[in-house]
Scaffold this motif. Sequence first.
Motif, PDB file in Angstrom:
ATOM      1  N   VAL A 116      39.509  32.678  40.692  1.00 50.61           N
ATOM      2  CA  VAL A 116      39.957  31.880  41.812  1.00 50.61           C
ATOM      3  C   VAL A 116      39.993  32.774  43.041  1.00 50.61           C
ATOM      4  CG1 VAL A 116      41.874  30.557  42.765  1.00 50.61           C
ATOM      5  CG2 VAL A 116      41.347  30.387  40.349  1.00 50.61           C
ATOM      6  N   MET A 117      39.403  32.295  44.108  1.00 53.51           N
ATOM      7  CA  MET A 117      39.421  33.008  45.386  1.00 53.51           C
ATOM      8  C   MET A 117      40.212  32.147  46.349  1.00 53.51           C
ATOM      9  SD  MET A 117      37.860  35.638  46.727  1.00 53.51           S
ATOM     10  CE  MET A 117      37.379  36.295  48.265  1.00 53.51           C
ATOM     11  N   VAL A 118      41.285  32.687  46.910  1.00 53.63           N
ATOM     12  CA  VAL A 118      42.104  31.922  47.837  1.00 53.63           C
ATOM     13  C   VAL A 118      42.107  32.576  49.206  1.00 53.63           C
ATOM     14  CG1 VAL A 118      43.563  30.827  46.103  1.00 53.63           C
ATOM     15  CG2 VAL A 118      44.183  33.050  46.956  1.00 53.63           C
ATOM     16  N   VAL A 119      42.037  31.736  50.211  1.00 54.61           N
ATOM     17  CA  VAL A 119      42.097  32.177  51.603  1.00 54.61           C
ATOM     18  C   VAL A 119      43.193  31.339  52.253  1.00 54.61           C
ATOM     19  CG1 VAL A 119      40.821  32.520  53.745  1.00 54.61           C
ATOM     20  CG2 VAL A 119      39.615  32.628  51.546  1.00 54.61           C
ATOM     21  N   PRO A 120      44.450  31.784  52.119  1.00 51.69           N
ATOM     22  CA  PRO A 120      45.556  30.984  52.641  1.00 51.69           C
ATOM     23  C   PRO A 120      45.539  30.919  54.160  1.00 51.69           C
ATOM     24  CG  PRO A 120      46.345  33.118  51.891  1.00 51.69           C
ATOM     25  CD  PRO A 120      44.893  33.033  51.514  1.00 51.69           C
ATOM     26  N   VAL A 149      47.744  35.430  42.618  1.00 52.65           N
ATOM     27  CA  VAL A 149      47.673  36.888  42.482  1.00 52.65           C
ATOM     28  C   VAL A 149      48.701  37.376  41.462  1.00 52.65           C
ATOM     29  CG1 VAL A 149      48.020  39.077  43.701  1.00 52.65           C
ATOM     30  CG2 VAL A 149      46.705  37.232  44.784  1.00 52.65           C
ATOM     31  N   HIS A 150      49.926  36.865  41.539  1.00 51.36           N
ATOM     32  CA  HIS A 150      50.994  37.276  40.617  1.00 51.36           C
ATOM     33  C   HIS A 150      50.610  37.022  39.162  1.00 51.36           C
ATOM     34  CE1 HIS A 150      54.978  37.880  38.916  1.00 51.36           C
ATOM     35  NE2 HIS A 150      54.811  36.726  38.294  1.00 51.36           N
ATOM     36  N   HIS A 151      49.997  35.868  38.903  1.00 53.13           N
ATOM     37  CA  HIS A 151      49.615  35.517  37.539  1.00 53.13           C
ATOM     38  C   HIS A 151      48.241  36.077  37.158  1.00 53.13           C
ATOM     39  CE1 HIS A 151      53.070  33.033  36.654  1.00 53.13           C
ATOM     40  NE2 HIS A 151      52.953  32.508  37.859  1.00 53.13           N
ATOM     41  N   GLN A 152      47.672  36.848  38.051  1.00 54.98           N
ATOM     42  CA  GLN A 152      46.388  37.522  37.831  1.00 54.98           C
ATOM     43  C   GLN A 152      45.278  36.539  37.457  1.00 54.98           C
ATOM     44  OE1 GLN A 152      47.411  40.585  34.987  1.00 54.98           O
ATOM     45  NE2 GLN A 152      48.454  41.790  36.537  1.00 54.98           N
ATOM     46  N   VAL A 153      45.265  35.408  38.175  1.00 53.90           N
ATOM     47  CA  VAL A 153      44.212  34.415  37.976  1.00 53.90           C
ATOM     48  C   VAL A 153      43.329  34.292  39.218  1.00 53.90           C
ATOM     49  CG1 VAL A 153      45.537  33.096  36.292  1.00 53.90           C
ATOM     50  CG2 VAL A 153      45.643  32.453  38.701  1.00 53.90           C
ATOM     51  N   GLY A 154      43.635  35.053  40.255  1.00 54.70           N
ATOM     52  CA  GLY A 154      42.850  34.968  41.472  1.00 54.70           C
ATOM     53  C   GLY A 154      43.113  36.111  42.409  1.00 54.70           C
ATOM     54  N   VAL A 155      42.308  36.153  43.453  1.00 58.80           N
ATOM     55  CA  VAL A 155      42.470  37.147  44.507  1.00 58.80           C
ATOM     56  C   VAL A 155      42.660  36.419  45.827  1.00 58.80           C
ATOM     57  CG1 VAL A 155      41.166  38.948  43.327  1.00 58.80           C
ATOM     58  CG2 VAL A 155      39.981  37.367  44.837  1.00 58.80           C
ATOM     59  N   SER A 156      43.410  37.030  46.690  1.00 53.54           N
ATOM     60  CA  SER A 156      43.695  36.442  47.993  1.00 53.54           C
ATOM     61  C   SER A 156      43.052  37.291  49.082  1.00 53.54           C
ATOM     62  CB  SER A 156      45.213  36.385  48.207  1.00 53.54           C
ATOM     63  OG  SER A 156      45.516  35.836  49.466  1.00 53.54           O
ATOM     64  N   VAL A 157      42.439  36.611  50.032  1.00 59.30           N
ATOM     65  CA  VAL A 157      41.797  37.290  51.150  1.00 59.30           C
ATOM     66  C   VAL A 157      42.302  36.648  52.435  1.00 59.30           C
ATOM     67  CG1 VAL A 157      39.593  37.848  52.239  1.00 59.30           C
ATOM     68  CG2 VAL A 157      39.747  37.742  49.761  1.00 59.30           C
ATOM     69  N   ARG A 175      34.155  41.656  43.671  1.00 62.18           N
ATOM     70  CA  ARG A 175      35.160  42.197  42.747  1.00 62.18           C
ATOM     71  C   ARG A 175      35.705  41.097  41.840  1.00 62.18           C
ATOM     72  NH1 ARG A 175      39.654  44.073  45.107  1.00 62.18           N
ATOM     73  NH2 ARG A 175      39.063  43.372  47.165  1.00 62.18           N
ATOM     74  N   ALA A 176      35.972  39.935  42.402  1.00 61.54           N
ATOM     75  CA  ALA A 176      36.507  38.830  41.602  1.00 61.54           C
ATOM     76  C   ALA A 176      35.489  38.381  40.551  1.00 61.54           C
ATOM     77  CB  ALA A 176      36.892  37.659  42.503  1.00 61.54           C
ATOM     78  N   LEU A 177      34.225  38.297  40.922  1.00 61.51           N
ATOM     79  CA  LEU A 177      33.193  37.873  39.983  1.00 61.51           C
ATOM     80  C   LEU A 177      32.996  38.884  38.855  1.00 61.51           C
ATOM     81  CD1 LEU A 177      30.520  36.406  42.423  1.00 61.51           C
ATOM     82  CD2 LEU A 177      31.998  35.148  40.841  1.00 61.51           C
ATOM     83  N   ALA A 178      33.247  40.152  39.130  1.00 57.84           N
ATOM     84  CA  ALA A 178      33.045  41.199  38.133  1.00 57.84           C
ATOM     85  C   ALA A 178      34.272  41.443  37.258  1.00 57.84           C
ATOM     86  CB  ALA A 178      32.656  42.503  38.838  1.00 57.84           C
ATOM     87  N   ASP A 179      35.403  40.850  37.595  1.00 63.13           N
ATOM     88  CA  ASP A 179      36.664  41.129  36.898  1.00 63.13           C
ATOM     89  C   ASP A 179      36.826  40.225  35.677  1.00 63.13           C
ATOM     90  OD1 ASP A 179      39.324  41.440  36.090  1.00 63.13           O
ATOM     91  OD2 ASP A 179      40.022  41.776  38.145  1.00 63.13           O
ATOM     92  N   GLU A 180      36.507  40.753  34.511  1.00 66.18           N
ATOM     93  CA  GLU A 180      36.585  39.963  33.274  1.00 66.18           C
ATOM     94  C   GLU A 180      38.014  39.531  32.957  1.00 66.18           C
ATOM     95  OE1 GLU A 180      34.139  38.668  31.491  1.00 66.18           O
ATOM     96  OE2 GLU A 180      32.740  39.506  32.937  1.00 66.18           O
ATOM     97  N   ALA A 181      38.998  40.381  33.225  1.00 63.91           N
ATOM     98  CA  ALA A 181      40.400  40.020  32.963  1.00 63.91           C
ATOM     99  C   ALA A 181      40.807  38.836  33.838  1.00 63.91           C
ATOM    100  CB  ALA A 181      41.319  41.210  33.204  1.00 63.91           C
ATOM    101  N   LEU A 182      40.371  38.834  35.068  1.00 62.56           N
ATOM    102  CA  LEU A 182      40.654  37.719  35.973  1.00 62.56           C
ATOM    103  C   LEU A 182      40.060  36.426  35.415  1.00 62.56           C
ATOM    104  CD1 LEU A 182      41.936  37.401  38.902  1.00 62.56           C
ATOM    105  CD2 LEU A 182      39.574  37.347  39.681  1.00 62.56           C
ATOM    106  N   GLU A 205      39.347  35.728  32.271  1.00 59.57           N
ATOM    107  CA  GLU A 205      40.068  35.338  31.060  1.00 59.57           C
ATOM    108  C   GLU A 205      41.428  34.741  31.412  1.00 59.57           C
ATOM    109  OE1 GLU A 205      41.260  34.474  27.323  1.00 59.57           O
ATOM    110  OE2 GLU A 205      39.246  34.875  28.062  1.00 59.57           O
ATOM    111  N   ASN A 206      42.146  35.349  32.349  1.00 58.44           N
ATOM    112  CA  ASN A 206      43.452  34.825  32.755  1.00 58.44           C
ATOM    113  C   ASN A 206      43.319  33.433  33.372  1.00 58.44           C
ATOM    114  OD1 ASN A 206      44.635  37.208  31.894  1.00 58.44           O
ATOM    115  ND2 ASN A 206      44.687  38.108  33.932  1.00 58.44           N
TER     116      ASN A 206
END
Length: 85
Positions: free
Chosen positions: A1-5, A18-26, A41-48, A50-51
């Motif tokens: 998940v990519m978020v742009v608040p 971000v806290h639940h490690q399911v996305g990144v914020s920009v 980075r988000a596309l390459a993050d396997e843990a992200l 999976e979460n």
Amino acid sequence: VMVVPISRDQPDNAARAVHHQVGVSVSKRSSPERFADSVRRALADEALHENARAMGERLAPDIGAPKAIAVLEGLAARTGRHPRR
């Protein structure tokens, strides 16, 4: 998940992702280079991935028509007012 608040509840929701490690914020003020780097980075993050998949599975039962149908059918069964088929 990519978020742009941008405003309202979006910063809070971005912090949760971000806290639940399911996305990144920009930031909406990020440079195109920073934005692109964050996407890579988000596309390459396997843990992200999976979460996010695991959270999606946990949330799926609470989303949409299947839950509403089950609630309505349960109510109809308790009241004896089940629609005729």
